[in-house]
Design a protein around this motif. Sequence first.
Motif, PDB file in Angstrom:
ATOM      1  N   LEU A 129      66.321  29.230  47.577  1.00 16.07           N
ATOM      2  CA  LEU A 129      67.352  29.710  48.495  1.00 16.07           C
ATOM      3  C   LEU A 129      68.362  28.599  48.737  1.00 16.07           C
ATOM      4  O   LEU A 129      68.007  27.420  48.781  1.00 16.07           O
ATOM      5  CB  LEU A 129      66.721  30.139  49.821  1.00 16.07           C
ATOM      6  CG  LEU A 129      65.556  31.130  49.745  1.00 16.07           C
ATOM      7  CD1 LEU A 129      65.103  31.512  51.151  1.00 16.07           C
ATOM      8  CD2 LEU A 129      65.916  32.363  48.935  1.00 16.07           C
ATOM      9  N   PHE A 130      69.610  28.966  48.948  1.00 13.22           N
ATOM     10  CA  PHE A 130      70.637  27.955  49.179  1.00 13.22           C
ATOM     11  C   PHE A 130      71.731  28.522  50.082  1.00 13.22           C
ATOM     12  O   PHE A 130      71.873  29.739  50.239  1.00 13.22           O
ATOM     13  CB  PHE A 130      71.256  27.479  47.853  1.00 13.22           C
ATOM     14  CG  PHE A 130      71.987  28.553  47.082  1.00 13.22           C
ATOM     15  CD1 PHE A 130      73.309  28.858  47.342  1.00 13.22           C
ATOM     16  CD2 PHE A 130      71.328  29.264  46.072  1.00 13.22           C
ATOM     17  CE1 PHE A 130      73.985  29.846  46.632  1.00 13.22           C
ATOM     18  CE2 PHE A 130      71.993  30.253  45.353  1.00 13.22           C
ATOM     19  CZ  PHE A 130      73.328  30.538  45.640  1.00 13.22           C
ATOM     20  N   GLY A 131      72.489  27.635  50.701  1.00  9.85           N
ATOM     21  CA  GLY A 131      73.704  27.990  51.407  1.00  9.85           C
ATOM     22  C   GLY A 131      73.548  28.744  52.707  1.00  9.85           C
ATOM     23  O   GLY A 131      74.543  29.168  53.298  1.00  9.85           O
ATOM     24  N   PHE A 132      72.320  28.888  53.217  1.00  8.53           N
ATOM     25  CA  PHE A 132      72.164  29.699  54.430  1.00  8.53           C
ATOM     26  C   PHE A 132      72.620  28.957  55.691  1.00  8.53           C
ATOM     27  O   PHE A 132      72.721  29.552  56.761  1.00  8.53           O
ATOM     28  CB  PHE A 132      70.719  30.206  54.597  1.00  8.53           C
ATOM     29  CG  PHE A 132      69.658  29.137  54.530  1.00  8.53           C
ATOM     30  CD1 PHE A 132      69.355  28.367  55.638  1.00  8.53           C
ATOM     31  CD2 PHE A 132      68.951  28.927  53.356  1.00  8.53           C
ATOM     32  CE1 PHE A 132      68.371  27.393  55.586  1.00  8.53           C
ATOM     33  CE2 PHE A 132      67.961  27.946  53.289  1.00  8.53           C
ATOM     34  CZ  PHE A 132      67.671  27.176  54.407  1.00  8.53           C
ATOM     35  N   ASP A 133      72.896  27.671  55.562  1.00 12.14           N
ATOM     36  CA  ASP A 133      73.448  26.936  56.695  1.00 12.14           C
ATOM     37  C   ASP A 133      74.978  26.987  56.699  1.00 12.14           C
ATOM     38  O   ASP A 133      75.620  26.414  57.587  1.00 12.14           O
ATOM     39  CB  ASP A 133      72.987  25.480  56.672  1.00 12.14           C
ATOM     40  CG  ASP A 133      73.312  24.786  55.353  1.00 12.14           C
ATOM     41  OD1 ASP A 133      73.672  25.481  54.376  1.00 12.14           O
ATOM     42  OD2 ASP A 133      73.199  23.551  55.302  1.00 12.14           O
ATOM     43  N   GLY A 134      75.564  27.686  55.748  1.00 14.38           N
ATOM     44  CA  GLY A 134      77.014  27.887  55.689  1.00 14.38           C
ATOM     45  C   GLY A 134      77.338  29.365  55.640  1.00 14.38           C
ATOM     46  O   GLY A 134      76.596  30.189  56.162  1.00 14.38           O
ATOM     47  N   ASP A 135      78.440  29.699  54.968  1.00 15.08           N
ATOM     48  CA  ASP A 135      78.848  31.095  54.921  1.00 15.08           C
ATOM     49  C   ASP A 135      78.735  31.707  53.531  1.00 15.08           C
ATOM     50  O   ASP A 135      79.251  32.800  53.282  1.00 15.08           O
ATOM     51  CB  ASP A 135      80.283  31.257  55.436  1.00 15.08           C
ATOM     52  CG  ASP A 135      81.283  30.417  54.643  1.00 15.08           C
ATOM     53  OD1 ASP A 135      80.870  29.767  53.662  1.00 15.08           O
ATOM     54  OD2 ASP A 135      82.471  30.425  55.021  1.00 15.08           O
ATOM     55  N   GLN A 136      78.028  31.037  52.603  1.00 14.38           N
ATOM     56  CA  GLN A 136      77.847  31.568  51.251  1.00 14.38           C
ATOM     57  C   GLN A 136      76.390  31.408  50.814  1.00 14.38           C
ATOM     58  O   GLN A 136      76.081  30.673  49.875  1.00 14.38           O
ATOM     59  CB  GLN A 136      78.786  30.862  50.269  1.00 14.38           C
ATOM     60  CG  GLN A 136      80.258  31.132  50.524  1.00 14.38           C
ATOM     61  CD  GLN A 136      81.139  30.537  49.443  1.00 14.38           C
ATOM     62  OE1 GLN A 136      80.660  29.984  48.451  1.00 14.38           O
ATOM     63  NE2 GLN A 136      82.445  30.649  49.623  1.00 14.38           N
ATOM     64  N   PRO A 137      75.480  32.105  51.488  1.00 14.06           N
ATOM     65  CA  PRO A 137      74.066  31.974  51.121  1.00 14.06           C
ATOM     66  C   PRO A 137      73.747  32.723  49.830  1.00 14.06           C
ATOM     67  O   PRO A 137      74.531  33.565  49.366  1.00 14.06           O
ATOM     68  CB  PRO A 137      73.346  32.619  52.309  1.00 14.06           C
ATOM     69  CG  PRO A 137      74.321  33.621  52.830  1.00 14.06           C
ATOM     70  CD  PRO A 137      75.682  33.004  52.632  1.00 14.06           C
ATOM     71  N   GLY A 138      72.596  32.409  49.273  1.00 18.94           N
ATOM     72  CA  GLY A 138      72.164  33.094  48.074  1.00 18.94           C
ATOM     73  C   GLY A 138      70.823  32.582  47.596  1.00 18.94           C
ATOM     74  O   GLY A 138      70.151  31.803  48.278  1.00 18.94           O
ATOM     75  N   ALA A 139      70.442  33.028  46.411  1.00 20.51           N
ATOM     76  CA  ALA A 139      69.165  32.621  45.819  1.00 20.51           C
ATOM     77  C   ALA A 139      69.309  32.555  44.312  1.00 20.51           C
ATOM     78  O   ALA A 139      70.079  33.314  43.707  1.00 20.51           O
ATOM     79  CB  ALA A 139      68.061  33.603  46.203  1.00 20.51           C
TER      80      ALA A 139
END
Length: 390
Positions: A129-139
């Motif tokens: 998982l990545f980017g969930f601390d910003g506005d473009q999360p994903g996996a």
Amino acid sequence: MRTQVLIVGAGPSGLLLGQLLSRAGVDNLILERQTGDYVLGRIRAGVLEQTTVDLLEHAGVGARMHAEGLVHHGFELTFDGQRHHIDLNRLTGGQSVMVYGQTEVTRDLMQARAASGAQTLYSASDVALFGFDGDQPGARCTVDGERLEIRCDYIAGCDGYHGVSRASVPPDAIRTHEKLYAFGWLGLLSDTPPVGPELIYGRHERGFTLCSMRSATRSRYYLQVPLTEQVGDWSDERFWDELRSRLDPAAAAALVTGPSLEKSIAPLRSFVAEPMRFGRLFLAGDAAHIVPPTGAKGLNLAASDVHYLSQALIEHYRERSEAGIEHYSARCLSRIWKAERFSWWFTGLMHQLPHEPEIDARLRRAELEYLVSSDAAMAAMAENYVGLPW
């Protein structure tokens, strides 16, 4: 690939969340590291609170549950060879619980998802998982040998205690609370009629017992055992003999034995991770909390998480409101800690605790005697057993 909500985990919490979102027009995709057959093969509890029953109805998957599930208006407590009835219906003003196996809940949700055309990617490995601390999360993950990247607005971590979701949170952003118990439950599933029409929770000097069922012809029994025990050391004959020795005389006489369909030992733990939201990542179900199975709160707590999370996400997409998202963690944890307290209390009340001082054992017996002699005490127990309101 692109979706609005990426759900990690295709157990009942992930599938239920996906079903509620799909019915509200919110696009979602589920990632699951196991195969669908593996997910369906997991044996889990099956006592549903009324709020869980209502949520499954709202999700459009309640028909088979109502046709095949067993409504229970009470349960039995046994100690010192005597049985005592806890009348849930009378003590709570008409509430009850539904006995319907978690496997069947999962099957219903899988079928509904397949019918809706919503996408589930099974056997997804190397999930990151990545980017969930910003506005473009994903996996990123690998499916059928192909490396995929999935972009989304939000991630729902419904992948259980050992899943990637909670493990992806920076250690300094999360606090965990855990209590490990020095015993486990040895469970046996058999195609035999239940020993009684309702669940029987038993306290005995040799250890706790639970007589439960999945249907009118399939039973599930549990014995408290030390964690040092191995399933392979327990033949069916040994299990039935030990169970019969711990039951009250009426239950022992009514017990019908047969070949086991499954045997396993489950350790007991209490666990809570808080908070349950990290930017655009939400934890739900076993990814955030574990309760001892005494009182059957695990699946029901997962359902309440899904209730709050689905409401928050649907509100966001329909009304552009962040209120539900901002309060998700606090709402869940308020109910979780109350259920943790009940499961901890009920577990301590009914089990033999290793190396327990004599005074503690006497106090525990006095509490049991008070419980079954006081309507007020039984009402408090019944209120928690049927499930606290959302």
